[in-house]
Scaffold this motif. Structure first.
Motif, PDB file in Angstrom:
ATOM      1  N   ASN A   1       0.839  -1.196   0.000  1.00 46.76           N
ATOM      2  CA  ASN A   1       0.000   0.000   0.000  1.00 46.76           C
ATOM      3  C   ASN A   1       0.873   1.244   0.000  1.00 46.76           C
ATOM      4  O   ASN A   1       1.704   1.440   0.881  1.00 46.76           O
ATOM      5  N   ARG A   2       0.680   2.100  -0.987  1.00 49.70           N
ATOM      6  CA  ARG A   2       1.508   3.311  -1.086  1.00 49.70           C
ATOM      7  C   ARG A   2       1.058   4.398  -0.123  1.00 49.70           C
ATOM      8  O   ARG A   2       1.766   5.373   0.094  1.00 49.70           O
ATOM      9  N   LEU A   3      -0.108   4.248   0.485  1.00 47.78           N
ATOM     10  CA  LEU A   3      -0.620   5.253   1.407  1.00 47.78           C
ATOM     11  C   LEU A   3      -0.093   5.074   2.828  1.00 47.78           C
ATOM     12  O   LEU A   3      -0.159   5.987   3.634  1.00 47.78           O
ATOM     13  N   VAL A   4       0.446   3.903   3.140  1.00 51.27           N
ATOM     14  CA  VAL A   4       0.981   3.627   4.473  1.00 51.27           C
ATOM     15  C   VAL A   4       2.469   3.962   4.480  1.00 51.27           C
ATOM     16  O   VAL A   4       3.221   3.456   3.658  1.00 51.27           O
ATOM     17  N   PRO A   5       2.914   4.821   5.395  1.00 52.35           N
ATOM     18  CA  PRO A   5       4.337   5.183   5.409  1.00 52.35           C
ATOM     19  C   PRO A   5       5.214   4.032   5.894  1.00 52.35           C
ATOM     20  O   PRO A   5       4.784   3.172   6.661  1.00 52.35           O
ATOM     21  N   TYR A   6       6.450   4.025   5.430  1.00 56.84           N
ATOM     22  CA  TYR A   6       7.417   3.027   5.853  1.00 56.84           C
ATOM     23  C   TYR A   6       7.903   3.333   7.256  1.00 56.84           C
ATOM     24  O   TYR A   6       7.714   4.431   7.778  1.00 56.84           O
ATOM     25  N   ARG A   7       8.570   2.387   7.894  1.00 59.64           N
ATOM     26  CA  ARG A   7       9.049   2.568   9.255  1.00 59.64           C
ATOM     27  C   ARG A   7      10.040   3.728   9.370  1.00 59.64           C
ATOM     28  O   ARG A   7       9.980   4.525  10.301  1.00 59.64           O
ATOM     29  N   TRP A   8      10.965   3.850   8.425  1.00 57.78           N
ATOM     30  CA  TRP A   8      11.961   4.930   8.508  1.00 57.78           C
ATOM     31  C   TRP A   8      11.290   6.289   8.339  1.00 57.78           C
ATOM     32  O   TRP A   8      11.749   7.279   8.898  1.00 57.78           O
ATOM     33  N   GLU A   9      10.184   6.373   7.592  1.00 61.26           N
ATOM     34  CA  GLU A   9       9.448   7.635   7.477  1.00 61.26           C
ATOM     35  C   GLU A   9       8.778   7.988   8.797  1.00 61.26           C
ATOM     36  O   GLU A   9       8.761   9.157   9.201  1.00 61.26           O
ATOM     37  N   LEU A  10       8.239   6.983   9.480  1.00 62.54           N
ATOM     38  CA  LEU A  10       7.623   7.223  10.783  1.00 62.54           C
ATOM     39  C   LEU A  10       8.669   7.642  11.809  1.00 62.54           C
ATOM     40  O   LEU A  10       8.419   8.531  12.630  1.00 62.54           O
ATOM     41  N   GLU A  11       9.838   7.015  11.772  1.00 62.45           N
ATOM     42  CA  GLU A  11      10.897   7.384  12.708  1.00 62.45           C
ATOM     43  C   GLU A  11      11.398   8.795  12.445  1.00 62.45           C
ATOM     44  O   GLU A  11      11.761   9.519  13.371  1.00 62.45           O
TER      45      GLU A  11
ATOM     46  N   MET B   1       9.564  11.261  11.337  1.00 58.62           N
ATOM     47  CA  MET B   1       8.528  12.185  11.782  1.00 58.62           C
ATOM     48  C   MET B   1       8.347  12.184  13.289  1.00 58.62           C
ATOM     49  O   MET B   1       7.734  13.093  13.841  1.00 58.62           O
ATOM     50  N   ALA B   2       8.854  11.168  13.979  1.00 57.67           N
ATOM     51  CA  ALA B   2       8.589  10.992  15.406  1.00 57.67           C
ATOM     52  C   ALA B   2       9.236  12.100  16.229  1.00 57.67           C
ATOM     53  O   ALA B   2      10.307  12.605  15.904  1.00 57.67           O
ATOM     54  N   LEU B   3       8.576  12.440  17.303  1.00 54.96           N
ATOM     55  CA  LEU B   3       9.093  13.421  18.253  1.00 54.96           C
ATOM     56  C   LEU B   3       9.866  12.658  19.325  1.00 54.96           C
ATOM     57  O   LEU B   3       9.306  11.828  20.028  1.00 54.96           O
ATOM     58  N   LEU B   4      11.142  12.928  19.439  1.00 56.75           N
ATOM     59  CA  LEU B   4      11.981  12.230  20.412  1.00 56.75           C
ATOM     60  C   LEU B   4      11.947  12.979  21.733  1.00 56.75           C
ATOM     61  O   LEU B   4      12.217  14.180  21.794  1.00 56.75           O
ATOM     62  N   ILE B   5      11.609  12.268  22.798  1.00 55.94           N
ATOM     63  CA  ILE B   5      11.531  12.853  24.132  1.00 55.94           C
ATOM     64  C   ILE B   5      12.519  12.116  25.018  1.00 55.94           C
ATOM     65  O   ILE B   5      12.434  10.899  25.179  1.00 55.94           O
ATOM     66  N   ASN B   6      13.443  12.861  25.601  1.00 60.02           N
ATOM     67  CA  ASN B   6      14.422  12.255  26.507  1.00 60.02           C
ATOM     68  C   ASN B   6      13.820  12.177  27.898  1.00 60.02           C
ATOM     69  O   ASN B   6      13.459  13.192  28.493  1.00 60.02           O
ATOM     70  N   ILE B   7      13.718  10.973  28.430  1.00 63.16           N
ATOM     71  CA  ILE B   7      13.151  10.743  29.753  1.00 63.16           C
ATOM     72  C   ILE B   7      14.206  10.056  30.603  1.00 63.16           C
ATOM     73  O   ILE B   7      14.827   9.080  30.167  1.00 63.16           O
TER      74      ILE B   7
END
Length: 107
Positions: A59-69, A71-77
């Motif tokens: 499916n071309r509408l579902v983003p790949y894992r590297w695209e999601l990573e 776009m992800a917001l990294l929060i240091n906890i």
């Protein structure tokens, strides 16, 4: 007389699965009947019918894992657990002073 039962057959009004596939190459003309569909998964091959199910569908509408990573917001906890092991004498005396300061501040 034998009857033929077709399961998962695409109806005339349904769109082909190729329209949302990453591997599809689709050329459309001015009329509805002018459409050429090619599959580019392993080699460039024509698809002469509407596809209802495909093993190579992506499916071309579902983003790949590297695209999601990306776009992800990294929060240091800080870790919730304290490190295991024995404390040194210097670290424990500093922590005791900090606890005493916080207790005297509360009073």
């Amino acid at each position: 007389m034998n009857t033929i039962v077709m399961k998962k057959a695409a109806l005339a009004s349904e769109r082909s699965l190729c329209h949302s596939c990453y591997w599809a190459h689709i050329q459309k003309g001015y009329r509805e009947s002018e459409e050429a569909v090619y599959c580019c998964f392993s080699k460039f091959r024509p698809v002469p019918f509407k596809v209802a199910d495909c093993t190579d569908y992506s499916n071309r509408l579902v983003p790949y894992r590297w695209e999601l990573e990306k776009m992800a917001l990294l929060i240091n906890i800080d870790p919730a657990r304290k490190p295991a092991g024995f404390r040194s004498g210097v670290a424990s005396s500093q922590e005791d002073e900090e606890q005493e300061d916080s207790v005297s501040f509360m009073e």
